[in-house]
Design an enzyme around this catalytic site. Structure first.
Site, PDB file in Angstrom:
ATOM      1  N   CYS A 178     -13.484 -28.592  -3.942  1.00 11.60           N
ATOM      2  CA  CYS A 178     -13.494 -28.031  -5.299  1.00 11.60           C
ATOM      3  C   CYS A 178     -12.415 -26.970  -5.493  1.00 11.60           C
ATOM      4  O   CYS A 178     -12.144 -26.577  -6.629  1.00 11.60           O
ATOM      5  CB  CYS A 178     -14.860 -27.446  -5.619  1.00 11.60           C
ATOM      6  SG  CYS A 178     -16.219 -28.419  -4.971  1.00 11.60           S
ATOM      7  N   HIS A 316     -15.526 -20.374 -11.854  1.00 12.47           N
ATOM      8  CA  HIS A 316     -15.942 -21.616 -11.192  1.00 12.47           C
ATOM      9  C   HIS A 316     -17.267 -22.059 -11.822  1.00 12.47           C
ATOM     10  O   HIS A 316     -17.437 -23.220 -12.141  1.00 12.47           O
ATOM     11  CB  HIS A 316     -16.076 -21.381  -9.698  1.00 12.47           C
ATOM     12  CG  HIS A 316     -16.316 -22.620  -8.906  1.00 12.47           C
ATOM     13  ND1 HIS A 316     -15.508 -23.719  -8.997  1.00 12.47           N
ATOM     14  CD2 HIS A 316     -17.290 -22.943  -7.996  1.00 12.47           C
ATOM     15  CE1 HIS A 316     -15.960 -24.666  -8.176  1.00 12.47           C
ATOM     16  NE2 HIS A 316     -17.035 -24.224  -7.578  1.00 12.47           N
ATOM     17  N   HIS A 350     -18.628 -30.972 -13.331  1.00 13.89           N
ATOM     18  CA  HIS A 350     -17.857 -30.441 -12.212  1.00 13.89           C
ATOM     19  C   HIS A 350     -16.943 -31.557 -11.705  1.00 13.89           C
ATOM     20  O   HIS A 350     -17.416 -32.538 -11.141  1.00 13.89           O
ATOM     21  CB  HIS A 350     -18.816 -29.969 -11.112  1.00 13.89           C
ATOM     22  CG  HIS A 350     -18.164 -29.219  -9.991  1.00 13.89           C
ATOM     23  ND1 HIS A 350     -16.849 -29.363  -9.645  1.00 13.89           N
ATOM     24  CD2 HIS A 350     -18.670 -28.295  -9.135  1.00 13.89           C
ATOM     25  CE1 HIS A 350     -16.559 -28.575  -8.627  1.00 13.89           C
ATOM     26  NE2 HIS A 350     -17.644 -27.905  -8.293  1.00 13.89           N
TER      27      HIS A 350
END
Lengths: 421, 367
Positions: A178, A316, A350
């Protein structure tokens, strides 16, 4: 010598292109919904930030990506479009390339692409099963054509972006989960800073909206158990997990001198970046956010800015019970006077390896429209996340610099600072 | 293209796992003697040497285990204590494909089988239930870097780059740049990978690499890099020549091979000659032959690391650097220079130059 952004392309749950992405974010919309491109009836997770296309084929690429026809037959024959992120990467890269006005003179460009895992095609494995329940990888079904079989290869998207745009420079494939998207932009800017390139195509593409990706994450318990459009609620007191998304974002980065010389209009500047590792646990971020904080501080230092210069943080903000308070704590310690924060993961999901790239693409909104993106599904403040979270409605503000955070599974952290052009 | 500009870094320590065992010292001599260890290309990893505990290993792919052990070996060799001294050590690694345990995939697929074929509906329920809940951690290839960092408490600047050769050279260049910029005072750089995973092996076969002589193996190699000042061995050059965009792709082994000849000539022009030792690693006999042809013109002594170590994909360039390090440390005199040419099956060619520094006593103890 500065590094400027002169073109951006994006593919997201809002559709193909930067236009749909920024327009939807400006309206405070969200695009998470039921997964449609494969049957998820039996799966524990059934919603995602899915790109609105069922099958990616040469026709789709031609229609939305505007890709040169000469490549489409080879693409279709290769079978690699089974891996959705390959198509996303190509469409986003081509949009960025065109938006920046790039052509033959820019073919020397290097490529830094953040990519997720190779996609496993579980249906390909079934013919390898022996009566004893073992997989026979030496079977003809594993070794014979078509070339893309069992799984795609991680770097196929990068290879084809290079091939379609006929790029001649270096190619880096960042696979830092990520954090990869943010790291790819940082590495692209670093190549320019170090004089190894004067123009770089940098970004990320990923899709884990497939049986093994979705199933693997579900087994970990990372996604929200609720199959609802508001499943991801970043920084909200009721948050209970993430929503998987898919897509891509690609930037044309170039030295300010080069951009000026060819008359390309800068959209923003890449001012700084910083990365660290949690070195804590495989399954959880550091609760105190100490290493995330250090990544942010290093990004500010590299940018030559104090915290007061940052007008917005794209967090995030995964909507998981553990990430958000740790990140909030880190933000609060670096920005004690407060700073507006939002996460777009409630709106688009995401995107894993592409998350940082798409979120930096969303960061064009403040510079283009003087609007800070909102946080879809953020309705109830959480005392454990004591920061200035922008709610669902975008906030109007003129800012000169912003920061985007990305924290990866495994503990890799990166923060990137962009400035107004 | 030269990637490091004028930056030079010192080698402080190293860690390696290969079919020859858990040591980098002695690799040069063994390979120079033409030794090929018996058996497969597998690393024999005794329980006492393994990474983490049983519970932690359930989260690891094979490459992650190898990478974590290599990190431990390098940090231990540097006598860098656990704690704050390690917090800002950088990590830059070339990593390979996902390496979930085949048994887990077998269980998942077998439980998803219905009426003679794969059933998505069963996969979502019975299939997933048959696999470990932690399968995703085995699959994420950045964990090849992260497990070592977690186990060893390494928390600095970092990047995991996918590599079938070039990515590992780029990882070294990133580490050199991070040190030069002051982003970290020490950095681990190298790679870990296994070509023995059955899905990877099938992939290499399909692409024609195995037919070209590629011998599947596994391994890991990490250098602990620091300032050049006072170091016994420095790395002073790092180059990469990418494969032409149109020369890559599925089933392009033969075309990549043709391109490699041109890249090797470019290397010959750019890196100079007069090396005391040249170490080469290619993805098979044909690739190695092309490198060896150039290597014999550039150095007095040539070692084919790939012939002895096998093809370890993301680890291959790093293991070749360690072979050169061993030769410089044990057999060559002060001021000796080594060149490592590494060609991965991605078709790119990397070159790294190392030099042993005169007047520094004790191999890798002076930095």
């Amino acid at each position: 010598m500065g590094c400027v952004i002169t073109g951006v392309g994006a593919v997201s749950a809002f559709g193909v292109g930067m236009g749909p992405l920024l327009a939807a974010l400006a309206e405070g919309m969200r695009a998470v919904g039921p997964i449609r491109h494969f049957d998820v009836t039996g799966f524990p997770t059934r919603v995602a930030g899915e790109v609105p296309v069922l099958d990616i084929d040469a026709g789709w690429l031609s229609a939305v990506g505007g890709l040169p026809g000469e490549h489409l037959d080879a693409l279709a024959a290769s079978g690699l479009l089974r891996d959705r992120k390959v198509g996303f990467a190509l469409a986003a890269a081509h949009e960025a390339w065109r938006a920046a006005g790039c052509g033959d003179a820019e073919r020397e460009a290097s490529l830094v692409l953040a990519l997720g895992l190779e996609q496993a095609f579980l249906e390909d494995f079934a013919p390898l099963l022996t009566p004893a329940g073992k997989l026979d990888f030496a079977a003809d079904a594993a070794l014979s054509a078509p070339p893309v079989r069992l799984r795609s290869r991680v770097d196929l998207a990068a290879e084809w972006v290079r091939r379609v745009l006929d790029l001649e420079g270096l190619a880096l494939v960042n696979v830092s989960a990520c954090a990869a998207g943010g790291l790819a932009i940082a590495q692209g800017a670093a190549l320019i800073e170090r004089g190894l390139a004067s123009i770089v195509l940098a970004g990320g593409a990923d899709s884990m909206v497939n049986p093994l990706g979705l199933g693997g994450m579900s087994r970990l318990g990372a996604p929200s158990p609720r199959a609802a459009p508001d499943a991801c609620r970043p920084f909200d007191r009721r948050r209970d997990g993430l929503v998987i998304g898919e897509g891509a974002a690609v930037f044309v980065l170039e030295s300010a001198a080069r951009a000026q010389a060819r008359g390309a209009r800068p959209l923003a500047r890449v001012l700084g970046w910083g990365s660290t590792q949690d070195a804590y646990r495989v399954t959880a971020p550091r609760p105190d956010g100490a290493r995330a904080r250090l990544a942010m501080q290093r990004a500010l230092t590299r940018a030559g800015l104090g915290p007061e210069a940052i007008g917005y943080i794209n967090a995030h903000g995964t909507g998981t019970p553990l990430n958000d308070p740790a990140e909030a704590q880190a933000i609060a310690s670096v920005f004690p006077r407060g700073v507006p924060v939002s996460s777009i993961k409630g709106a688009v999901g995401h995107l894993m390896a592409a998350a940082g790239a798409l979120e930096l693409a969303a960061c064009m909104l403040p510079f283009a429209e003087e609007l800070l993106p909102g946080t879809a599904n953020h309705l109830e403040r959480d005392p454990a996340c004591a920061i200035d979270v922008i709610g669902e409605t975008p906030r109007r503000a003129r800012i000169d610099a912003l920061m985007s955070n990305s924290f990866g599974f495994g503990g890799q952290n990166v923060a990137v600072v962009l400035g107004r052009a | 293209m030269r990637l490091n500009g004028d930056a030079r870094v010192g080698v402080r320590a190293a860690g390696a796992l290969s079919r020859f065992g858990l040591a980098w010292r002695g690799l040069g001599a063994a390979l120079a003697a033409g030794e090929v260890s018996p058996g497969s290309g597998e690393v024999a990893l005794a329980a006492a040497d393994d990474a983490g505990d049983v519970k932690q290993r359930r989260l690891m792919s094979r490459a992650a285990r190898l990478g974590a052990v290599a990190a431990r070996l390098a940090l231990r060799e540097a006598e860098l204590p656990v704690g704050t001294a390690r917090e800002d050590v950088g990590t830059f690694m070339g990593v390979g494909a996902s390496g979930g345990e085949p048994a887990q995939i077998e269980a998942l697929v077998a439980a998803s089988y219905q009426d003679g074929g794969f059933s998505l509906a069963r996969c979502g329920h019975e299939g997933l239930a048959a696999a470990t809940p932690l399968l995703a951690f085995q699959l994420m290839n950045n964990f090849t870097l992260c497990h070592g960092a977690i186990l060893e408490g390494v928390g600095g600047v970092n990047a995991a780059l996918f590599s079938r050769g070039a990515g590992t050279v780029l990882a070294l260049a990133e580490a050199m740049a991070a040190l030069a910029h002051g982003d970290c005072a020490l950095a681990l750089a190298g790679g870990a990978d296994s070509a023995l995973h059955p899905a990877t092996r099938a992939e290499l076969e399909r692409e024609g690499h195995v037919a070209g002589g590629l011998m599947c193996a596994e391994g890991a190699g990490l250098l602990l890099l620091g300032p050049a000042t006072g170091a016994r061995v420095v790395i002073d050059g790092c180059w990469l020549w990418p494969a032409a965009a149109r020369a890559r792709g599925e089933r392009d082994a033969a075309r990549a091979l043709d391109g490699l000849g041109d890249l090797a000539l470019a290397a010959e022009r750019d890196v100079g000659d007069g090396f005391d030792v040249v170490v080469v690693t290619g993805w098979g006999h044909a690739a190695a032959d092309r490198l060896l042809a150039v290597a014999t013109r550039l150095g007095r002594r040539v070692i084919d690391a790939g012939a002895g170590l096998g093809e370890t994909l993301a680890a291959a360039p790093a293991l070749a650097w360690l072979v050169a390090l061993d030769v410089l440390g044990t057999t060559a005199g002060d001021g000796a220079r080594a060149l490592v040419l590494s060609a991965g099956c991605d078709g790119a060619l990397g070159a790294v130059t190392l030099q042993s520094m005169a007047g520094v006593a004790g191999f890798m103890k002076g930095a």
